[in-house]
Write an enzyme that holds these catalytic residues in place. Structure first.
Site, PDB file in Angstrom:
ATOM      1  N   SER A 279     -65.174  -9.237  31.592  1.00 25.62           N
ATOM      2  CA  SER A 279     -65.713 -10.411  32.273  1.00 25.62           C
ATOM      3  C   SER A 279     -65.899 -10.050  33.741  1.00 25.62           C
ATOM      4  CB  SER A 279     -64.713 -11.571  32.166  1.00 25.62           C
ATOM      5  OG  SER A 279     -65.011 -12.565  33.133  1.00 25.62           O
TER       6      SER A 279
ATOM      7  N   MET B  37     -75.709 -13.267  35.126  1.00 24.80           N
ATOM      8  CA  MET B  37     -75.528 -13.646  36.527  1.00 24.80           C
ATOM      9  C   MET B  37     -75.211 -12.396  37.359  1.00 24.80           C
ATOM     10  SD  MET B  37     -73.954 -17.460  36.571  1.00 24.80           S
ATOM     11  CE  MET B  37     -72.250 -17.035  36.327  1.00 24.80           C
TER      12      MET B  37
ATOM     13  N   HIS C  70     -72.180  -6.522  29.445  1.00 22.70           N
ATOM     14  CA  HIS C  70     -73.608  -6.810  29.630  1.00 22.70           C
ATOM     15  C   HIS C  70     -74.459  -5.670  29.068  1.00 22.70           C
ATOM     16  CE1 HIS C  70     -71.923  -9.174  33.160  1.00 22.70           C
ATOM     17  NE2 HIS C  70     -72.637 -10.084  32.533  1.00 22.70           N
TER      18      HIS C  70
ATOM     19  N   GLN D  46     -70.795 -21.371  24.756  1.00 24.41           N
ATOM     20  CA  GLN D  46     -72.114 -21.238  25.395  1.00 24.41           C
ATOM     21  C   GLN D  46     -73.154 -20.726  24.403  1.00 24.41           C
ATOM     22  OE1 GLN D  46     -72.986 -19.574  29.500  1.00 24.41           O
ATOM     23  NE2 GLN D  46     -73.315 -17.711  28.308  1.00 24.41           N
TER      24      GLN D  46
ATOM     25  N   ALA E  48     -73.421  -8.722  38.463  1.00 28.35           N
ATOM     26  CA  ALA E  48     -72.081  -8.104  38.430  1.00 28.35           C
ATOM     27  C   ALA E  48     -71.878  -7.469  37.054  1.00 28.35           C
ATOM     28  CB  ALA E  48     -70.992  -9.127  38.747  1.00 28.35           C
TER      29      ALA E  48
ATOM     30  N   ARG F  45     -65.356 -11.911  36.065  1.00 25.19           N
ATOM     31  CA  ARG F  45     -64.252 -12.538  36.808  1.00 25.19           C
ATOM     32  C   ARG F  45     -62.966 -11.716  36.732  1.00 25.19           C
ATOM     33  NH1 ARG F  45     -66.976 -17.753  35.198  1.00 25.19           N
ATOM     34  NH2 ARG F  45     -67.590 -18.685  37.170  1.00 25.19           N
TER      35      ARG F  45
ATOM     36  N   ASP G 180     -68.523 -15.812  25.543  1.00 20.30           N
ATOM     37  CA  ASP G 180     -68.742 -17.220  25.877  1.00 20.30           C
ATOM     38  C   ASP G 180     -69.232 -17.912  24.601  1.00 20.30           C
ATOM     39  OD1 ASP G 180     -68.401 -17.323  28.943  1.00 20.30           O
ATOM     40  OD2 ASP G 180     -69.671 -15.585  28.612  1.00 20.30           O
TER      41      ASP G 180
ATOM     42  N   GLN H 261     -74.348 -24.490  37.439  1.00 18.50           N
ATOM     43  CA  GLN H 261     -73.252 -24.414  36.474  1.00 18.50           C
ATOM     44  C   GLN H 261     -71.886 -24.251  37.148  1.00 18.50           C
ATOM     45  OE1 GLN H 261     -75.155 -20.820  34.609  1.00 18.50           O
ATOM     46  NE2 GLN H 261     -73.049 -20.162  34.281  1.00 18.50           N
TER      47      GLN H 261
END
Ligand code: PAF
Length: 274
Positions: A182, A29, A36, A150, A31, A184, A147, A60
């Site tokens: 993360s 997603m 990543h 997931q 960022a 976040r 995750d 989501q």
């Protein structure tokens, strides 16, 4: 710089001549952080061509969640992906055309844990990941173990739909103090950041207690320790079968401890193998 592609038709056209070699995909997603980038390295290790998708997937997020606030940093993301072949960055309308009416629901590993607190989440993830994999038909797709639920849901999805894609899990990347990377984490104040760094230590302690005593006692101790560390609320600390996420009573098979808790407006998750 990667070639940026915005439509499924263009993506298929770009990948068609490259299919003699392996195609690897990293769905994100955006960022992008070092976590990543480790997924991108894992994709490169198993494929000749790498596609990173960047799409903040509205389905989501629940209406009260952070869809609007979610960081969107396309230019910075592209700069980090210098040696990636393609970035697939579709619009919402491209992924969810007018009148869109199809949702993918995965059972099995979707049940419980995240679903108890974010009931909409895995249908949104399964739908978008299903669409991304069908669009690119990669030989391998890489998902982070951060995750973990997931990852198992996506593996189930790919098997159940017979997609020709190997789902590869990549190890969690952590800061020096153990905080799992993360997007976040960017929401955390300096004070909250200190609290956040306790989560991985609590998971390690929970594992030690589980090895010495009962699993339920270890989970209870984990919840209490997260609260004592300064988390405002704890959604769960749970020790589960690592392959299915089914509840277990004893450590007689590979297991995983998973946790979710909130500090201020930020919800963090983490997990570790036992
Ligand atoms: O893990 C994520 O970033 C997202 O859930 C994913 C897999 C890209 C689907 O939107």
């Amino acid at each position: 710089m990667p070639k940026v592609i915005a439509t499924v038709a263009e993506l298929r056209q770009a990948l068609a001549p490259l299919r003699a070699g392996r195609v690897g995909m990293v769905p994100t997603m955006g960022a992008l952080h070092d976590g990543h980038l480790s997924l991108v390295r894992a994709a490169k290790a198993v494929s000749g061509t790498v596609v990173v998708s960047i799409f903040v997937n509205p389905t989501q997020f629940a209406p009260h969640e952070d869809f609007d606030a979610y960081p969107r940093t396309l230019d910075a993301d592209l700069a980090k992906l210098g040696d990636v072949d393609f970035v697939f960055a579709p619009s919402v309308r491209e992924m969810y055309p007018e009148g869109y009416a199809t949702t993918i629901t995965v059972g099995g590993p979707s049940s419980g844990l995240e679903t108890d607190f974010r009931p909409h989440f895995f249908a949104g993830v399964a739908t978008v990941v299903g669409k991304l994999l069908i669009a690119a038909l990669p030989d391998a797709a890489i998902f982070g173990e951060k995750d973990y639920q997931q990852l198992l849901v996506v593996r189930r999805l790919a098997r159940d739909l017979g997609l020709p894609t190997e789902i590869v899990g990549a190890a969690i990347v952590r800061e020096q103090d153990g905080l799992a990377l993360s997007s976040r984490n960017a929401y955390l104040s300096a004070e909250e950041r200190k609290v956040a760094s306790r989560m991985n230590l609590v998971l390690k302690d929970t594992i030690a207690i589980a090895r010495d005593g009962g699993l339920r006692a270890a989970e209870g101790a984990g919840v209490a320790a997260l609260k004592a560390a300064g988390f405002d609320s704890v959604d769960y600390v749970a020790i589960r079968d690592a392959a299915t996420l089914a509840a277990i009573e004893t450590l007689d098979r590979p297991a995983r401890v998973l946790a979710a808790a909130r500090i201020g407006r930020t919800r963090l998750i983490d997990n570790m193998a036992l």
